[in-house]
Design a protein around this motif. Structure first.
Motif, PDB file in Angstrom:
ATOM      1  N   MET A 131      43.914  46.625  50.026  1.00  0.00           N
ATOM      2  CA  MET A 131      43.143  46.708  48.791  1.00  0.00           C
ATOM      3  C   MET A 131      42.773  45.377  48.412  1.00  0.00           C
ATOM      4  N   PRO A 132      41.531  45.165  48.050  1.00  0.00           N
ATOM      5  CA  PRO A 132      41.254  43.836  47.901  1.00  0.00           C
ATOM      6  C   PRO A 132      41.790  43.468  46.563  1.00  0.00           C
ATOM      7  N   THR A 133      41.697  42.104  46.324  1.00  0.00           N
ATOM      8  CA  THR A 133      42.346  41.476  44.988  1.00  0.00           C
ATOM      9  C   THR A 133      41.073  41.103  44.503  1.00  0.00           C
ATOM     10  N   THR A 134      41.034  41.363  42.910  1.00  0.00           N
ATOM     11  CA  THR A 134      39.755  40.993  42.535  1.00  0.00           C
ATOM     12  C   THR A 134      40.336  40.003  41.343  1.00  0.00           C
ATOM     13  N   THR A 135      39.453  39.066  40.871  1.00  0.00           N
ATOM     14  CA  THR A 135      39.690  38.119  39.906  1.00  0.00           C
ATOM     15  C   THR A 135      39.221  38.438  38.492  1.00  0.00           C
ATOM     16  N   PRO A 136      39.864  38.471  37.473  1.00  0.00           N
ATOM     17  CA  PRO A 136      39.109  39.006  36.299  1.00  0.00           C
ATOM     18  C   PRO A 136      37.989  38.057  35.802  1.00  0.00           C
ATOM     19  N   ASP A 137      37.003  38.424  35.013  1.00  0.00           N
ATOM     20  CA  ASP A 137      35.829  37.782  34.492  1.00  0.00           C
ATOM     21  C   ASP A 137      36.280  36.978  33.127  1.00  0.00           C
ATOM     22  N   LEU A 138      37.132  37.349  32.536  1.00  0.00           N
ATOM     23  CA  LEU A 138      37.758  36.907  31.229  1.00  0.00           C
ATOM     24  C   LEU A 138      39.128  36.487  31.528  1.00  0.00           C
ATOM     25  N   LEU A 139      39.446  35.230  30.876  1.00  0.00           N
ATOM     26  CA  LEU A 139      40.775  34.942  31.052  1.00  0.00           C
ATOM     27  C   LEU A 139      41.476  34.456  29.734  1.00  0.00           C
ATOM     28  N   THR A 140      42.664  34.580  29.534  1.00  0.00           N
ATOM     29  CA  THR A 140      43.155  34.113  28.593  1.00  0.00           C
ATOM     30  C   THR A 140      43.487  32.410  28.605  1.00  0.00           C
ATOM     31  N   VAL A 141      44.029  31.856  27.512  1.00  0.00           N
ATOM     32  CA  VAL A 141      44.146  30.438  27.591  1.00  0.00           C
ATOM     33  C   VAL A 141      45.435  30.205  28.689  1.00  0.00           C
ATOM     34  N   ARG A 142      46.263  31.063  28.690  1.00  0.00           N
ATOM     35  CA  ARG A 142      47.361  30.760  29.866  1.00  0.00           C
ATOM     36  C   ARG A 142      46.954  30.732  30.981  1.00  0.00           C
TER      37      ARG A 142
END
Length: 64
Positions: free
Chosen positions: A1-12
């Motif tokens: 299963m491929p890992t995706t990176t989120p388009d929006l990030l929290t400050v942390r």
């Protein structure tokens, strides 16, 4: 299963990506050197940062 990176990030999450503390990321947001969108009002608000903005900031760290 491929890992995706989120388009929006929290400050942390952005702090982790940039190798900074969350407080440093908040400072950059308030001084305008890191673009973010405020979610909510008052003391309970939060910020979200677009991945492209974090990548831009990473590029500036390398060239600085």
């Amino acid at each position: 299963m491929p890992t995706t990176t989120p388009d929006l990030l929290t400050v942390r999450q952005a702090a982790h990506e940039l190798g900074l503390s969350p407080r440093s990321v908040l400072h950059r947001i308030t001084t305008g050197t890191l673009a973010a969108t405020k979610i909510g009002d008052g003391r309970t608000s939060a910020y979200i940062i677009e991945r492209a903005e974090v990548e831009r900031a990473k590029g500036e760290q390398v060239s600085a």
